[in-house]
Design a protein around this motif. Structure first.
Motif, mmCIF file in Angstrom:
data_model
loop_
_atom_site.group_PDB
_atom_site.id
_atom_site.type_symbol
_atom_site.label_atom_id
_atom_site.label_comp_id
_atom_site.label_asym_id
_atom_site.label_seq_id
_atom_site.Cartn_x
_atom_site.Cartn_y
_atom_site.Cartn_z
ATOM 1 N N LEU A 223 5.877 -5.844 0.254
ATOM 2 C CA LEU A 223 4.744 -5.840 1.178
ATOM 3 C C LEU A 223 3.792 -6.949 0.747
ATOM 4 O O LEU A 223 3.296 -6.939 -0.382
ATOM 5 N N HIS A 224 3.546 -7.904 1.620
ATOM 6 C CA HIS A 224 2.673 -9.033 1.278
ATOM 7 C C HIS A 224 1.631 -9.204 2.378
ATOM 8 O O HIS A 224 1.975 -9.470 3.530
ATOM 9 N N ILE A 225 0.383 -9.012 2.002
ATOM 10 C CA ILE A 225 -0.740 -9.194 2.925
ATOM 11 C C ILE A 225 -1.621 -10.297 2.360
ATOM 12 O O ILE A 225 -2.087 -10.205 1.222
ATOM 13 N N LYS A 226 -1.847 -11.330 3.143
ATOM 14 C CA LYS A 226 -2.585 -12.489 2.648
ATOM 15 C C LYS A 226 -3.578 -12.975 3.694
ATOM 16 O O LYS A 226 -3.263 -13.050 4.884
ATOM 17 N N ASN A 227 -4.771 -13.303 3.224
ATOM 18 C CA ASN A 227 -5.816 -13.868 4.083
ATOM 19 C C ASN A 227 -5.997 -13.033 5.346
ATOM 20 O O ASN A 227 -6.033 -13.550 6.463
ATOM 21 N N SER A 228 -6.122 -11.737 5.165
ATOM 22 C CA SER A 228 -6.196 -10.810 6.284
ATOM 23 C C SER A 228 -7.249 -9.748 6.027
ATOM 24 O O SER A 228 -7.774 -9.616 4.916
ATOM 25 N N CYS A 229 -7.553 -8.983 7.064
ATOM 26 C CA CYS A 229 -8.548 -7.923 6.967
ATOM 27 C C CYS A 229 -7.883 -6.578 7.217
ATOM 28 O O CYS A 229 -7.250 -6.394 8.252
ATOM 29 N N PHE A 230 -8.009 -5.668 6.261
ATOM 30 C CA PHE A 230 -7.491 -4.324 6.472
ATOM 31 C C PHE A 230 -8.595 -3.310 6.215
ATOM 32 O O PHE A 230 -9.442 -3.483 5.350
ATOM 33 N N HIS A 231 -8.569 -2.202 6.989
ATOM 34 C CA HIS A 231 -9.537 -1.128 6.800
ATOM 35 C C HIS A 231 -9.134 -0.233 5.636
ATOM 36 O O HIS A 231 -9.944 0.185 4.844
ATOM 37 N N ASN A 232 -7.868 0.097 5.545
ATOM 38 C CA ASN A 232 -7.369 0.857 4.408
ATOM 39 C C ASN A 232 -5.845 0.758 4.367
ATOM 40 O O ASN A 232 -5.191 0.471 5.376
ATOM 41 N N ILE A 233 -5.302 0.993 3.171
ATOM 42 C CA ILE A 233 -3.859 0.983 2.969
ATOM 43 C C ILE A 233 -3.495 2.251 2.212
ATOM 44 O O ILE A 233 -4.115 2.569 1.192
ATOM 45 N N ALA A 234 -2.499 2.982 2.701
ATOM 46 C CA ALA A 234 -2.045 4.203 2.033
ATOM 47 C C ALA A 234 -0.523 4.169 1.948
ATOM 48 O O ALA A 234 0.159 3.916 2.953
ATOM 49 N N VAL A 235 -0.002 4.424 0.753
ATOM 50 C CA VAL A 235 1.439 4.471 0.512
ATOM 51 C C VAL A 235 1.766 5.832 -0.083
ATOM 52 O O VAL A 235 1.055 6.319 -0.973
ATOM 53 N N GLY A 236 2.835 6.461 0.365
ATOM 54 C CA GLY A 236 3.158 7.825 -0.020
ATOM 55 C C GLY A 236 3.801 7.970 -1.380
ATOM 56 O O GLY A 236 3.696 7.110 -2.265
ATOM 57 N N TYR A 237 4.534 9.055 -1.545
ATOM 58 C CA TYR A 237 5.125 9.498 -2.802
ATOM 59 C C TYR A 237 6.381 8.712 -3.151
ATOM 60 O O TYR A 237 7.165 8.343 -2.272
ATOM 61 N N TYR A 238 6.574 8.417 -4.429
ATOM 62 C CA TYR A 238 7.811 7.866 -4.979
ATOM 63 C C TYR A 238 8.180 6.528 -4.327
ATOM 64 O O TYR A 238 9.261 6.329 -3.792
ATOM 65 N N SER A 239 7.263 5.607 -4.399
ATOM 66 C CA SER A 239 7.485 4.284 -3.829
ATOM 67 C C SER A 239 8.027 3.330 -4.880
ATOM 68 O O SER A 239 7.570 3.314 -6.028
ATOM 69 N N TYR A 240 8.987 2.514 -4.470
ATOM 70 C CA TYR A 240 9.535 1.466 -5.324
ATOM 71 C C TYR A 240 9.107 0.080 -4.835
ATOM 72 O O TYR A 240 9.720 -0.917 -5.168
ATOM 73 N N ALA A 241 8.061 0.004 -4.074
ATOM 74 C CA ALA A 241 7.692 -1.225 -3.403
ATOM 75 C C ALA A 241 6.982 -2.207 -4.328
ATOM 76 O O ALA A 241 6.388 -1.834 -5.347
ATOM 77 N N ALA A 242 7.017 -3.477 -3.936
ATOM 78 C CA ALA A 242 6.190 -4.510 -4.539
ATOM 79 C C ALA A 242 5.067 -4.807 -3.557
ATOM 80 O O ALA A 242 5.316 -5.352 -2.474
ATOM 81 N N LEU A 243 3.849 -4.423 -3.918
ATOM 82 C CA LEU A 243 2.689 -4.585 -3.039
ATOM 83 C C LEU A 243 1.886 -5.781 -3.520
ATOM 84 O O LEU A 243 1.346 -5.773 -4.636
ATOM 85 N N ARG A 244 1.786 -6.794 -2.707
ATOM 86 C CA ARG A 244 1.077 -8.020 -3.077
ATOM 87 C C ARG A 244 -0.042 -8.271 -2.064
ATOM 88 O O ARG A 244 0.230 -8.516 -0.887
ATOM 89 N N LEU A 245 -1.279 -8.191 -2.532
ATOM 90 C CA LEU A 245 -2.455 -8.379 -1.686
ATOM 91 C C LEU A 245 -3.241 -9.564 -2.224
ATOM 92 O O LEU A 245 -3.711 -9.537 -3.368
ATOM 93 N N THR A 246 -3.404 -10.601 -1.421
ATOM 94 C CA THR A 246 -4.096 -11.803 -1.888
ATOM 95 C C THR A 246 -5.075 -12.294 -0.828
ATOM 96 O O THR A 246 -4.760 -12.356 0.356
ATOM 97 N N ASP A 247 -6.271 -12.623 -1.291
ATOM 98 C CA ASP A 247 -7.309 -13.228 -0.440
ATOM 99 C C ASP A 247 -7.590 -12.385 0.800
ATOM 100 O O ASP A 247 -7.627 -12.899 1.925
#
Length: 439
Positions: A223-247
């Motif tokens: 998951l890659h979010i860059k140069n963006s606007c988010f109100h909130n982020i929620a991820v559930g149980y037992y995640s193996y994800a790579a979460l990358r949030l920049t700028d």
């Protein structure tokens, strides 16, 4: 079928309209009205049309586009995706190389019945909601030109879904067990929901609107979010994800559920709280910049790695009980307060950081390093502990209250230090102790 007078030079379309091919321009078809006025030029050699260019900025009407669309479909001409979109047609490409051009009214049935469909480019579709049916398997779906407000992807679907630059989309709903990718860069999406058991790569670069993101349990992917606007982020149980949030300039929280096994990387992100559930064995890396990340909360049994080195803007860090992970705060410039729960047994390096207050609950073990922590004011630790403290200067005094020891490194530390509500009860007790001794 249009009346054909001369296959090489002239096609009559009805209503007085015609298409002519000049001998001097073998790769162009001239679209004319009943008065023989030139309206547009269709470019393309052989049996494929590659462009439709209105003549002298003439605006083709819906009826005129319909005539051209009917001509292309009945004559079996090929199209590229750009020209198909101009004519309001979607392009379907199959595993055996076949191509099919479909008007909007037939698209839904084609998607539902499709087998071995490699590629779908949706053009000319104007509908509030587009539904990809359950078990839909399409390698690549391009929806950049689809005029839809909501996309619903059914359960057990597999696809790479491209919504880049879509200026109509507002909501995306992904069903359970989706396996694929979703690209929402430069789109107008406002809400994204991904159900449980999905393997989904998600990219949002340069969002046009602020959005919310809710991801269910057992999520994996990048998951890659860059140069963006988010109100909130929620991820559930037992995640193996790579979460990358920049700028990014978020407005609310980033919340990750229990048993996280992936990676969280945040750089220059504006959120008030990052919260990770219990039993985390993943890695959390927070960098700084001009934006804020004021507080981090890690649940019980944290056994991962937290890296806040350098200019991260984290000021408050709360860690639950039975933590045994690694906490790297070397040179952290903004950190002020850190609280470990009961039975801490990890390794924490605060060297050269700006930390001022650190506390740990009963059964404290592990190791804490405070080399070069010139701003350290107060440590609150249990009397009976097995932890190792590395200090390069001694406290001015050590006070005790029951099973708690207070290491004061500046005069009047308890009276003068400003604590948030979480610590007010503790330090009201400390103030009482100091007042009794001074009396």
């Amino acid at each position: 079928m249009p009346e054909q007078i001369n296959q090489q030079t002239f096609y009559k379309l009805g209503g007085g309209y015609s298409l002519t091919r000049l001998n001097s321009a073998e790769c162009s078809l001239m679209f004319r009205n009943s008065d023989r006025q030139l309206l547009a030029v269709l470019s393309g050699c052989g049996n494929k049309i590659t462009a439709i260019a209105p003549y002298r900025d003439y605006q083709l009407s819906a009826a005129e586009y319909k005539l051209l669309r009917r001509f292309v479909l009945t004559r079996g001409f090929g199209l590229n995706v750009e020209t198909a979109a101009v004519l309001g047609l979607s392009v379907l490409r199959y595993a055996d190389g076949r191509e099919e051009f479909v008007p909007p009214r037939r698209l839904r049935k084609k998607i539902a019945d499709a087998s071995e469909l490699e590629y779908l480019h949706v053009g000319g579709l104007r509908r509030h909601t587009l539904v990809l049916p359950d078990f839909c398997r399409i390698n690549l779906i391009n929806l950049s030109r689809a005029e839809i407000k909501k996309l619903i992807i059914g359960v057990n679907c597999g696809a790479q879904v491209d919504l880049r630059d879509n200026q109509h989309i507002a909501a995306v709903r992904v069903g359970k067990s989706f396996n694929g990718s979703l690209n929402l860069s430069r789109s107008t999406v406002e809400s994204v929901a991904i159900a449980d058991n999905c393997r989904c790569d998600l990219a949002v670069f340069d969002s046009k609107r602020c959005f919310t993101l809710n991801i269910g349990d057992v999520y994996s992917g990048n998951l890659h979010i860059k140069n963006s606007c988010f109100h909130n982020i929620a991820v559930g149980y037992y995640s193996y994800a790579a979460l990358r949030l920049t700028d990014n300039w978020g407005r609310r929280d980033v919340v990750v559920g229990d048993s996280f096994r992936g990676q969280i990387y945040m750089d220059n992100v504006n959120v008030g709280l990052l919260k990770v559930g219990k039993d985390c064995k993943g890695a959390v890396n927070i960098l700084g910049g001009s934006r804020r990340c004021c507080k981090i909360e890690l649940g019980n049994e944290f056994a991962g790695v937290l890296d806040l080195r350098g200019p991260s803007n984290v000021q408050l860090l709360n860690i639950g009980s039975y933590a045994r992970g690694k906490f790297n705060l070397l040179g952290a410039e903004w950190i002020r307060q850190v609280k470990f729960g009961s039975f801490y047994a990890g390794y924490a390096d605060f060297s050269d950081s700006k930390v001022e207050y650190v506390s740990a609950g009963e059964g404290c073990g592990g190791e804490m390093v405070f080399s070069g922590c010139d701003g350290l004011k107060l440590l609150q630790l249990p009397r009976h502990r097995n932890s190792v403290l590395v200090l390069d200067h001694k406290p001015l005094e050590i006070r005790s209250s029951g099973n708690v020891l207070y290491y004061c490194f500046v005069p009047g530390a308890a009276e003068n230090f400003a604590y948030p509500p979480l610590y007010q009860k503790i330090f009201r007790g400390i103030r009482g102790i100091f007042a009794a001794h001074s009396g």
